[in-house]
Design an enzyme around this catalytic site. Structure first.
Site, mmCIF file in Angstrom:
data_model
loop_
_atom_site.group_PDB
_atom_site.id
_atom_site.type_symbol
_atom_site.label_atom_id
_atom_site.label_comp_id
_atom_site.label_asym_id
_atom_site.label_seq_id
_atom_site.Cartn_x
_atom_site.Cartn_y
_atom_site.Cartn_z
ATOM 1 N N PRO A 253 0.791 -1.243 0.000
ATOM 2 C CA PRO A 253 0.000 0.000 0.000
ATOM 3 C C PRO A 253 0.821 1.291 0.000
ATOM 4 O O PRO A 253 0.803 2.066 0.967
ATOM 5 C CB PRO A 253 -0.829 -0.129 1.276
ATOM 6 C CG PRO A 253 0.047 -0.920 2.196
ATOM 7 C CD PRO A 253 0.772 -1.892 1.322
ATOM 8 N N CYS A 254 1.515 1.551 -1.095
ATOM 9 C CA CYS A 254 2.255 2.813 -1.179
ATOM 10 C C CYS A 254 1.314 4.011 -1.253
ATOM 11 O O CYS A 254 1.747 5.156 -1.047
ATOM 12 C CB CYS A 254 3.215 2.796 -2.371
ATOM 13 S SG CYS A 254 2.467 2.352 -3.943
#
Length: 285
Positions: A253-254
């Site tokens: 989850p950047c």
């Protein structure tokens, strides 16, 4: 309050002292990495016990001393092969005893053999396909061991595929949209347990990507927060580069990483999609 101030002062002095020692150790390892110095030799250079040195070095650099030396050797071997060297010559360039050690080095750092790396992916096989997702048309890249990439077809499919295949342009890519749809349902509609990932990246990138996996859904952190977790706050720029190189959207989850002032910046697949992902998580949470 006084105790807090004293603790902070101590931490600052300790950090300054550690920097000097780690700087000396980095210089030593940079000069002698071809000899593959052991932990004791590097610790003596830093003036620390091996156990203490291992802990301080790993905290500052984000890798153990052994893995740091391995990264230097891998970079040298990679550069030699890119210049046309065979595996034997690349082994010697990396200070290794032979191709067997080089094979182990490349498996550890790239999850491919030296021959596959030298041939720019020839011999590697991926399945790819497109499928709908809550955030637009997804492009899935699937290796035998798991999902290697999840991207989005923006501005078009050709651009997305060029981005995904740039690392190993000689690999075999077979399209199977039905397989991509099965992965999309597994990821976004609930499936059979954890999603296996087959990631190809440097040790530093994988270190940052692991830190991203620790960010809970519905929460956000800054690049500086990630840098502090994997190394030092001063590594925010390097962390930003590793976050930007993340090949697996949503699952790694950047999108939960923000600028220090809270702005939605630096998302490979567009700020609007990043905003939508954060809103989606907030609602489902």
């Amino acid at each position: 309050m006084t105790h807090t101030h004293e603790s902070r002062a101590y931490d600052l002095h300790a950090a300054e002292r550690d920097f000097d020692r780690i700087s000396d150790a980095l210089r030593f390892l940079g000069d002698h990495w071809r000899d593959h110095p052991d932990l004791d030799a590097a610790a003596r250079e830093a003036g620390l016990s091996p156990h203490h040195f291992q802990r301080v070095f790993s905290r500052w650099v984000g890798l153990s001393p052994k893995k740091y030396v391995g990264a230097l050797a891998h970079s040298a071997a990679r550069a030699a092969m890119d210049d046309g060297a065979n595996t034997l010559d690349a082994s010697f360039e990396a200070g290794l005893s032979g191709p067997g050690r080089l094979h182990d080095l490349f498996i550890a750092h790239e999850a491919v053999t030296p021959g596959q790396a030298r041939s720019r992916g020839a011999g590697l096989s991926f399945i790819w396909g497109t499928a709908p997702t809550p955030f637009g048309p997804g492009v899935f890249l699937i290796a035998p061991r798991g999902l290697s990439a999840l991207a989005f077809a923006d501005p078009d499919l050709a651009t997305a595929m060029a981005d995904l295949t740039a690392r190993y342009p000689a690999a075999d890519y077979r399209r199977d949209d039905d397989e991509a749809l099965r992965w999309a349902r597994r990821i976004f509609a609930g499936g059979d347990g954890p999603i296996p990932l087959a990631l190809y990246g440097t040790p530093w990138q994988r270190q940052v990507w692991r830190a991203l996996l620790n960010i809970p859904s519905g929460q956000t952190v800054t690049y500086r927060d990630i840098a502090q977790e994997v190394c030092t706050p001063r590594a925010s720029r390097a962390v930003g580069a590793a976050v930007g190189a993340n090949p697996v959207s949503w699952l790694i989850p950047c999108h939960r990483v923000l600028a220090s002032d809270g702005r939605l910046t630096g998302y490979h697949w567009g700020v609007n999609r990043k905003r939508a992902m954060l809103a989606y998580e907030a609602v489902t949470a």
